[in-house]
Design an enzyme around this catalytic site. Sequence first.
Site, short mmCIF file in Angstrom:
data_model
loop_
_atom_site.label_atom_id
_atom_site.label_comp_id
_atom_site.label_asym_id
_atom_site.label_seq_id
_atom_site.Cartn_x
_atom_site.Cartn_y
_atom_site.Cartn_z
N SER A 153 0.80 -1.23 0.00
CA SER A 153 0.00 0.00 0.00
C SER A 153 0.83 1.28 0.00
CB SER A 153 -0.95 0.00 1.20
OG SER A 153 -0.24 -0.30 2.37
N THR A 198 1.65 7.00 -0.11
CA THR A 198 0.73 5.87 -0.28
C THR A 198 0.62 5.49 -1.75
OG1 THR A 198 -1.51 5.11 0.28
CG2 THR A 198 -1.34 7.31 -0.65
N ARG A 256 -7.38 8.89 -9.97
CA ARG A 256 -7.93 9.21 -8.64
C ARG A 256 -6.79 9.63 -7.71
NH1 ARG A 256 -6.96 7.22 -3.15
NH2 ARG A 256 -8.88 7.48 -1.96
N VAL A 257 -6.97 10.74 -7.03
CA VAL A 257 -6.00 11.19 -6.03
C VAL A 257 -6.72 11.20 -4.69
CG1 VAL A 257 -4.70 13.20 -5.23
CG2 VAL A 257 -4.61 12.53 -7.65
N GLY A 258 -6.08 10.64 -3.68
CA GLY A 258 -6.71 10.56 -2.37
C GLY A 258 -6.32 11.73 -1.47
N ASP A 259 -6.49 11.52 -0.19
CA ASP A 259 -6.19 12.56 0.80
C ASP A 259 -4.69 12.74 1.03
OD1 ASP A 259 -6.25 9.90 1.87
OD2 ASP A 259 -6.11 10.77 3.89
N THR A 308 -4.83 7.99 7.81
CA THR A 308 -4.82 6.78 6.99
C THR A 308 -6.22 6.22 6.97
OG1 THR A 308 -3.86 4.58 6.71
CG2 THR A 308 -4.04 5.38 8.97
N GLY A 309 -6.58 5.61 5.85
CA GLY A 309 -7.93 5.08 5.69
C GLY A 309 -8.52 5.51 4.36
N GLY A 341 -9.56 7.76 1.86
CA GLY A 341 -9.24 9.17 1.67
C GLY A 341 -10.45 10.05 1.44
C1 SD4 Z 1 -6.11 6.97 0.18
N1 SD4 Z 1 -5.79 7.44 2.50
O1 SD4 Z 1 -5.57 7.01 -0.91
C2 SD4 Z 1 -5.28 6.67 1.39
C3 SD4 Z 1 -5.26 5.21 1.64
C4 SD4 Z 1 -4.95 4.85 3.03
O2 SD4 Z 1 -4.95 3.40 4.76
O3 SD4 Z 1 -4.55 5.58 3.83
N2 SD4 Z 1 -5.16 3.70 3.49
O4 SD4 Z 1 -7.32 7.10 0.32
#
Ligand code: SD4
Length: 338
Positions: free
Chosen positions: A90, A206, A216-219, A239-240, A242
Amino acid sequence: MRFDSRMLSRRQFITHSSVAVAALSAGCQTHRSSKSMTASTTQRPLIVSTWPFGKPANEKALATLQSGGSGLDAIVAGIGVAESDLSNSSVGAGGLPNADGVVQLDACIMSGPGHQAGGVGAIEDIEHPIAVARAVMEKTPHVLLVGAGATQFALKEGFPEKDLNTPQAQAAWREWKSKQTGEKGHDTIAMLMLMPDGNIYGGCSTSGLAYKIPGRVGDSPLIGDGLYVDNEVGAAGATGVGENVMRYCGSFLVVEYMRRGATPEEACAETILRTARQDPKGIDLSINFVALDKQGRFGAAGVGKGFDYSVTYPGFSQVLHSLALSNLEVKVIGGHIR
Ligand code: SD4
């Protein structure tokens, strides 16, 4: 704005229920003062990061500082450990790819001094996006580069091109492709660091959600979402999922709660509860935060069973368990945040 008495009683609720249990089960009661149950240390540097794989990353960051590296050197070297770990699916190389089978990485970095920031989103073929994020911060007038532009910038800066796909990640993607379901594990590294001189640094890296829509771009690369550092107050990282962090500027919110007097653990909890109170998903958000403050207090909170995070300072390096928040806390205390 200050916490009112209602806020205090909610804070006591958190402190005397789950926090106490989490603290004891983590075996870290020696780091909590008997009065506030707040985890803290006077040791510096203090390095806090998400997940158990944050521990070797923290230790590398500490070693980098001890051998004369700067705070930013330490963040880049520490997070670089997770980015190079092929068994980590990840972060960095070996990360699970997007829906097209391409690994696209997100990262950002912040320097408390000067309030500087840099990030990259959906970058491809570069093993260390955290180092590219630093180059964006230090060598461009911009904060965020994405997609092909980010990759081109990295190559121009001399970062080596590398195929980040592993046979395992490709096999997992083929399996997902044939069934359109399957393991979508995702564990970002967010690292926070309080230096002996009181300065604060942070980084986040990440491969994002597995099998995400290309582009796609996350947080994680977004300042205030996956990471936020305020040199006057402290830092937070996420984390999680996004999307559930980005819609609430999660890490920024954690830091703002700390600014108003919450401990890092309380601030992480308040952010999750506020999100859960407002969100149609309720507590089913899959989000987690780590935080530290200027005084050397640290903490974390996550939904459901919570999550493990890593804390390192001279003479100490351990994986601890966060505060865990369920619907009970949302019902009892989640609806009254001012
Ligand atoms: C995301 N927050 O791209 C990241 C993934 C992540 O634990 O943190 N996973 O959404």
